[in-house]
Design an enzyme around this catalytic site. Sequence first.
Site, mmCIF file in Angstrom:
data_model
loop_
_atom_site.group_PDB
_atom_site.id
_atom_site.type_symbol
_atom_site.label_atom_id
_atom_site.label_comp_id
_atom_site.label_asym_id
_atom_site.label_seq_id
_atom_site.Cartn_x
_atom_site.Cartn_y
_atom_site.Cartn_z
ATOM 1 C CB CYS A 1 -5.354 -1.451 -2.000
ATOM 2 S SG CYS A 1 -6.873 -0.472 -1.142
ATOM 3 C CD GLU B 1 -1.371 5.115 5.050
ATOM 4 O OE1 GLU B 1 -2.095 4.269 5.404
ATOM 5 O OE2 GLU B 1 -0.674 6.032 5.568
ATOM 6 C CD GLU C 1 -5.285 -6.152 -1.248
ATOM 7 O OE1 GLU C 1 -6.130 -6.753 -0.208
ATOM 8 O OE2 GLU C 1 -4.784 -4.881 -0.982
ATOM 9 C CB CYS D 1 -8.565 -5.168 -3.287
ATOM 10 S SG CYS D 1 -7.547 -3.589 -2.884
ATOM 11 C CG ASN E 1 -0.551 0.062 2.554
ATOM 12 O OD1 ASN E 1 0.610 -0.636 2.659
ATOM 13 N ND2 ASN E 1 -0.991 0.774 3.327
ATOM 14 C CB CYS F 1 -10.773 -2.986 0.639
ATOM 15 S SG CYS F 1 -10.179 -2.402 -0.871
#
Length: 149
Positions: free
Chosen positions: A54, A45, A56, A99, A43, A96
């Site tokens: 993310c 940010e 993934e 993803c 990930n 999530c």
Amino acid sequence: MTETPDLIARAREAALKAYAPYSGFSVGCAVESVDGEIAVGANMENACYRLGVCAEVSALTAACQTFGLDRVKRIAVAGGRVENGALAGGQVVTSCGGCRQSILEAAQLSGNDVEMISSSGDGAQVDVRRISDLLPLGFGPDNLKDAAS
């Protein structure tokens, strides 16, 4: 073929390279091809929170470049906090919804019901499911067969 613990280890290693200064929650992902090739991501940010990426999606992007989304077989995800240079945390981390949608796209392109391996940060807890179980009745490329060309 890569064994599950090895794929989890690659995801945990990737998490250590995450850029997570705001949440302090590092996630790594390892994507395995049908031929055993591995692509990883973490990930990333951003101060403008909605612009974060993310793990993934990061790993699927790398997989697309490395071997193609149509060759995805398994995906491992691990996440938690970084303590003394190691990934920690006892709770299994799952993908999530966004993803899961991206993984479904790869699953439908590959024709594989992609195996999803979710791990705790410390690697002690593991949950294995198929993307079809995590996103039942998902919408992907297969749903667009009736679209105008």
